[in-house]
Design a protein around this motif. Sequence first.
Motif, PDB file in Angstrom:
ATOM      1  N   ALA A 133       0.664  -1.417   0.007  1.00 23.75           N
ATOM      2  CA  ALA A 133       0.128   0.278   0.083  1.00 23.75           C
ATOM      3  C   ALA A 133       0.935   1.203   0.108  1.00 23.75           C
ATOM      4  O   ALA A 133       0.349   2.404   0.462  1.00 23.75           O
ATOM      5  CB  ALA A 133      -1.052  -0.069   1.352  1.00 23.75           C
ATOM      6  N   ASP A 134       2.243   1.184  -0.291  1.00 25.86           N
ATOM      7  CA  ASP A 134       2.987   2.303  -0.527  1.00 25.86           C
ATOM      8  C   ASP A 134       2.889   2.718  -1.887  1.00 25.86           C
ATOM      9  O   ASP A 134       3.322   2.137  -2.868  1.00 25.86           O
ATOM     10  CB  ASP A 134       4.354   1.812  -0.263  1.00 25.86           C
ATOM     11  CG  ASP A 134       5.454   3.037  -0.437  1.00 25.86           C
ATOM     12  OD1 ASP A 134       4.852   4.164  -0.852  1.00 25.86           O
ATOM     13  OD2 ASP A 134       6.619   2.900   0.135  1.00 25.86           O
ATOM     14  N   THR A 135       2.211   3.818  -2.107  1.00 27.62           N
ATOM     15  CA  THR A 135       2.002   4.548  -3.375  1.00 27.62           C
ATOM     16  C   THR A 135       2.940   5.755  -3.729  1.00 27.62           C
ATOM     17  O   THR A 135       2.685   6.411  -4.755  1.00 27.62           O
ATOM     18  CB  THR A 135       0.355   4.987  -3.652  1.00 27.62           C
ATOM     19  OG1 THR A 135       0.135   5.675  -2.427  1.00 27.62           O
ATOM     20  CG2 THR A 135      -0.425   3.585  -3.509  1.00 27.62           C
ATOM     21  N   SER A 164      -4.299   4.185  -2.058  1.00 30.09           N
ATOM     22  CA  SER A 164      -3.824   2.952  -1.261  1.00 30.09           C
ATOM     23  C   SER A 164      -5.162   2.290  -0.621  1.00 30.09           C
ATOM     24  O   SER A 164      -5.008   1.061  -0.381  1.00 30.09           O
ATOM     25  CB  SER A 164      -2.942   3.511   0.042  1.00 30.09           C
ATOM     26  OG  SER A 164      -3.740   4.571   0.443  1.00 30.09           O
ATOM     27  N   THR A 185       3.030   0.618   4.111  1.00 27.97           N
ATOM     28  CA  THR A 185       2.386   2.134   3.884  1.00 27.97           C
ATOM     29  C   THR A 185       3.410   2.891   3.217  1.00 27.97           C
ATOM     30  O   THR A 185       4.628   2.784   3.161  1.00 27.97           O
ATOM     31  CB  THR A 185       1.621   2.738   4.761  1.00 27.97           C
ATOM     32  OG1 THR A 185       2.468   3.003   5.944  1.00 27.97           O
ATOM     33  CG2 THR A 185       0.623   1.714   5.463  1.00 27.97           C
ATOM     34  N   SER A 186       3.180   3.983   2.735  1.00 30.52           N
ATOM     35  CA  SER A 186       3.950   5.002   2.270  1.00 30.52           C
ATOM     36  C   SER A 186       4.710   5.866   3.389  1.00 30.52           C
ATOM     37  O   SER A 186       3.943   6.062   4.193  1.00 30.52           O
ATOM     38  CB  SER A 186       3.277   6.215   1.111  1.00 30.52           C
ATOM     39  OG  SER A 186       2.299   5.508   0.548  1.00 30.52           O
ATOM     40  N   GLU A 198      -3.632   9.897   4.717  1.00 28.24           N
ATOM     41  CA  GLU A 198      -3.425   8.549   4.127  1.00 28.24           C
ATOM     42  C   GLU A 198      -3.204   7.409   5.213  1.00 28.24           C
ATOM     43  O   GLU A 198      -4.141   6.626   5.030  1.00 28.24           O
ATOM     44  CB  GLU A 198      -2.106   8.468   3.519  1.00 28.24           C
ATOM     45  CG  GLU A 198      -1.866   7.391   2.430  1.00 28.24           C
ATOM     46  CD  GLU A 198      -0.847   7.252   1.524  1.00 28.24           C
ATOM     47  OE1 GLU A 198      -0.294   8.479   1.479  1.00 28.24           O
ATOM     48  OE2 GLU A 198      -0.484   6.106   1.172  1.00 28.24           O
ATOM     49  N   ILE A 202      -6.312   4.339   5.527  1.00 24.48           N
ATOM     50  CA  ILE A 202      -6.024   3.036   5.271  1.00 24.48           C
ATOM     51  C   ILE A 202      -6.727   2.381   6.668  1.00 24.48           C
ATOM     52  O   ILE A 202      -7.176   1.239   6.572  1.00 24.48           O
ATOM     53  CB  ILE A 202      -4.499   2.787   5.058  1.00 24.48           C
ATOM     54  CG1 ILE A 202      -4.108   3.347   4.021  1.00 24.48           C
ATOM     55  CG2 ILE A 202      -4.104   1.273   5.438  1.00 24.48           C
ATOM     56  CD1 ILE A 202      -2.437   2.971   3.522  1.00 24.48           C
TER      57      ILE A 202
END
Length: 449
Positions: A133-135, A164, A185-186, A198, A202
């Motif tokens: 989910a790291d965009t 994400s 995650t990002s 973000e 999530i």
Amino acid sequence: MVLDSLSKSLRETLRKISRSTSIDDNLINEVVREIQRALILADVDINLTIELTRKVEQRAKNEPVPKNSNPRNHLILIVYEELLNILGKPREFKAKPATIMLVGLYGQGKTTSAGKLARFYIKHGFKVVLIAADTQRVGAYEQLEQISKQVGADFFGIYGEKDSRKIVSGALSKYSNWDVKIIDTSGRNALNEDLLEEIRGIAEIAKPDEVMLILDASIGQQAGKQAEAFNKAAKITGVIITKLDGTAKGGGAISAVAKTGAPILFIGTGEHLDDLEYFNPARFLSRLLGMGDLETLMATAKELHEEIDEESVERMASGKFTLKDMYEIWDKMSKPGLFKKLFDSLPMFKLQQKEIDESLIDQSEAKIRKYKVIMDSMTYQELDEPDIIKGERIDRIARGSGTQPSDVKELLRDYKRMRDAMKNLRGNRKIISMLKKQLKEGNIEDFNQ
Ligand SMILES: Nc1nc2c(ncn2[C@@H]2O[C@H](COP(=O)(O)OP(=O)(O)OP(=O)(O)O)[C@@H](O)[C@H]2O)c(=O)[nH]1
Ligand SMILES: [Mg+2]
């Protein structure tokens, strides 16, 4: 060893205490100065350091020495207790099915830690999926995919997807029956509103059981400020401090995070995906100080298929240690390497001047077989009261076992060294029971692999 230089100087200080002939104000002042220097070099906050050393000084000068201890051990205990105070409390943690979200700024070790956690859960028999989910980061998808292959976890990502939340909801519906879902995650350069939104987004979808904050140890005391900020923004359930292998500032990172009250769950001790350790303050400290640790002792005992339970540790520490006890221990030590492991893990061994030296341990496995044969030729009374084995008895035992009298004498010498070492444990009972208490508070049973 993590935090090598801190460990070395603290061990030196403890060694100095255990070698001193008397504990006077001069020694206490010197010890306090040395601890101060060591902690500041490890980047521990100056006020925390001063507070700690002031407490050590006051307690050492004012507290009466308990009857079952001596001034040396008492001072060591005070140092131990005060150091333990700044490492925080362990959080109960068990490997069980969970949705875990990893958060943190750029480059702190999120993706690597995701892989390490996946391996940890897989070792415990769980089915694990890693969710990309790291965009933000270029190549984040491929990096996590690669790590998933390495550890044998499933991988979920939507290549090129910038939202994400879509990725996470897609993953969770596809893997709803899976045990463990780990979401990478990002990051950002700094904690900002964009990142928070973000994370919130999530979390809303994932409803994670754990939100783990990943912090690089090399940022030192800054780790505390970050933990505080993240804690306010999202409910952090645990912290992983990474790269503790490569920095002198780890003492600062750990103590600063501990001070915020956010529980440190794991530490990362290398780039390899196996380099993840559960963080138990008592265990961490006793390793740092070279005291060995009871937990390893207990784990080793389990490997022996026989609990060396608290009672027998107590019994050994009480000074009653006969040849029969030695025989019983040796009898169980058929696995190579166990002898060394057991002795490495006995609390305070490293602090004793009469350490059992390495060569004795290395040769011990071959020796044990011979010694067992010799002891088979002894009477029960001799096994129970080894001090009566002299002169004629030695010759008889040697003849009966097909060995030389010098072998029997050697066995007796080794036995006496071991007995002395056991006796030295006696004054450290308080440390033993404290360790036991600490270990009970922090759940460690899942982390012995
Ligand atoms: N020595 C050491 N290196 C580590 C550890 N954990 C991570 N690293 C390294 O630190 C670097 C960054 O790790 P990543 O896992 O990519 O960090 P990240 O937080 O995912 O970074 P972004 O995705 O860029 O935000 C990599 O080179 C890792 O190999 C550790 O415990 N010890
Ligand atoms: Mg990453």
